[in-house]
Write a protein that holds these residues in place. Sequence first.
Motif, PDB file in Angstrom:
ATOM      1  N   ALA A  80     -28.700 -59.420  17.859  1.00 27.96           N
ATOM      2  CA  ALA A  80     -27.711 -59.412  17.160  1.00 27.96           C
ATOM      3  C   ALA A  80     -26.714 -57.851  18.008  1.00 27.96           C
ATOM      4  CB  ALA A  80     -27.369 -59.799  16.107  1.00 27.96           C
ATOM      5  N   GLY A 127     -23.270 -56.844  19.477  1.00 28.90           N
ATOM      6  CA  GLY A 127     -21.980 -55.802  18.950  1.00 28.90           C
ATOM      7  C   GLY A 127     -22.328 -56.063  17.391  1.00 28.90           C
ATOM      8  N   ASP A 128     -23.335 -56.104  16.951  1.00 21.91           N
ATOM      9  CA  ASP A 128     -23.011 -56.540  15.201  1.00 21.91           C
ATOM     10  C   ASP A 128     -23.652 -55.470  14.885  1.00 21.91           C
ATOM     11  OD1 ASP A 128     -23.428 -57.096  12.792  1.00 21.91           O
ATOM     12  OD2 ASP A 128     -24.181 -59.165  13.133  1.00 21.91           O
ATOM     13  N   LYS A 129     -22.824 -54.607  14.474  1.00 21.52           N
ATOM     14  CA  LYS A 129     -22.606 -52.649  13.917  1.00 21.52           C
ATOM     15  C   LYS A 129     -23.976 -52.279  13.177  1.00 21.52           C
ATOM     16  CE  LYS A 129     -18.461 -50.965  16.153  1.00 21.52           C
ATOM     17  NZ  LYS A 129     -17.572 -52.373  16.160  1.00 21.52           N
ATOM     18  N   MET A 130     -23.922 -53.974  12.026  1.00 23.25           N
ATOM     19  CA  MET A 130     -24.649 -53.604  10.710  1.00 23.25           C
ATOM     20  C   MET A 130     -26.487 -54.131  11.335  1.00 23.25           C
ATOM     21  SD  MET A 130     -23.531 -52.865   8.140  1.00 23.25           S
ATOM     22  CE  MET A 130     -21.965 -52.003   8.042  1.00 23.25           C
ATOM     23  N   MET A 131     -26.171 -55.259  12.532  1.00 21.33           N
ATOM     24  CA  MET A 131     -27.660 -54.982  13.103  1.00 21.33           C
ATOM     25  C   MET A 131     -27.956 -53.955  14.361  1.00 21.33           C
ATOM     26  SD  MET A 131     -29.012 -57.665  11.071  1.00 21.33           S
ATOM     27  CE  MET A 131     -30.284 -57.872  11.680  1.00 21.33           C
TER      28      MET A 131
END
Lengths: 320, 275
Positions: free
Chosen positions: A238, A242-246
């Motif tokens: 993730a 590019g999932d910024k929350m991960m």
Amino acid sequence: MSVPEVAESFTGEVSRVTLGATKDSGGTRTSTVTVGGARNMVYGGSRQDTGEKPVIAMDVLDSEPQDWPQVLAEPYKDVLDKPGEWAKKCVDELGADLICLKFEGIHPDKANKDASHAVKVTEEVLKAVGVPLVLWGCGNDEKDNQVMPKVSEAAKGENCLIGTVTEDNYKALTAIALADGHNLITEAPLDINIAKQVNILASDMGFPLKRIVTFQATGALGYGIEYAYSIQERQRLAALGGDKMMTMPVICDVGYESWRAKEAQLADAPGWGAVQDRGPMWEAATAICLLQAGVDIIRMRHPRAVATVKNFINQIWSSQ
Amino acid sequence: MILIAERINGMFTNVKEAIAQKDKKVIQELAKKQTEAGAAYLDVNVGTAAADQEAAMQWLVETIQETCSTPLSLDSQKPNVIAAGLKVINAENGLILNSAPLNRKNDEEILDKYMEMANQAGPKANIITLTMDKNGVPQDIDTRVAIAAEIVQKAMEKGFDTQRLFIDPIVLPVKVPNAQVQPSSMLAAMDQIRYLADPPPHMTIGLSNLSQGATERCLINRVFLAMAVSHGLDSAIVDVLEEKLINALATAEMLMNKQIYSDSFLKVYKTAGKA
């Protein structure tokens, strides 16, 4: 014909978090530690993609442990009730990159010690060693909310890693960590959805994502390591996607979980081999397995396990 | 999902007037709002009304870049208008040339020209290519796929990274006689296009065209967008300011396991980055 390039490439990367503040940055640490930065899976991609070397945070307990098996307690027998000296031993003799000060003794079901004790121990350890600290509560929400803000304050300016906050109990510690300039550990119970949610909740309070390290909970070899492995792997994917929350680096608790295993503890089991080898092997095997899923900070306990894992890290991360 | 925001387009009255009166504020405000809404690229189209399209394109690009660093998608069917925009664009953050068909009756080499322009603009310059050739827009699945295959093959022959291609299978208005079969043909074509290269080329659509002239435009747009996501669509030119559309998209991507579920999944979608 040229050999085709088959390495996967990703757009995202694990964020870098630096722990510890030296004199120049307003702290008293003699060194800092930076983790994260990977731009691929472990073993994937090029040398530039590997990011920072994983590090080992050796556990120091605030109070003398009552339930440690003899094999684990033996190497520390002179310092188990002296957190400062214990920490110094870990750094000077055993090569700890970080010290994880675990406030086991404040738990209401254990020694139920108070905030002044915790503050005293924090100051003692800060004085004894120059490496950055991880400050870890006892897991009882009410007691942690009472004590950990005081601990945070005592270490103000030292840029520690403090935790943990959970989906149900995050406000007090997040606020105080923000105020005191620490980094935060967000915890989830082997549940990737909750892991993401805790990060969002902390972020909603204004806590910078770049100062968060996640703890997904750890399962030892034989005790759910496959769940921990797949969650770490999923988090890494993730982050790379590019999932910024991960995108946070990851801490795992290998020491405590490995030494809970009966295979590590049981002395009277002739078919299993020598008890003095089993525990360290169990701990090292758990750590090395999780390293391959992608973890950045490993909490560990036994000197021999630490030596084995450091050797592994140095070989893999230096030769890539 | 790589969102390309559609609102800076001379087809819209406020943008048309802003271009005519050189009113920077309208354009810069649109750039800011669309960026905040999650746009990865801002589409820039001067429309047909501008007297000097090249000058209008340059003015738009410069105006946006004064206050906003979001990458741009230079949108014109005329290579000279795109070339004019390229002269003043900051290519460092990436850009898109929007768009070229495989070939045209009067210009067999059109795609080659776009690839050349993209290469000159740097390694982060992408191209939207339409599954369309000199015979026009294909009406069936096979021709769409065949054209897409030719596009990918041309890119490979020229050493143009297929990751820099955004293939647009062309959305036609559903409210046109005999056009109602087109949305499902497009989805079927997309199922095949994604296997043309590994990793697959990007696929994008100009979504709003679908509901041109119809009632319930927003509903039609967002339902189709969700359907297309399930067939591998990873980019779209849309009105990012349309909240229901973005919520539908966030939900579709979450259901396709492209975003990790969290209780706040809608809220964080815009900041969560592309899948």
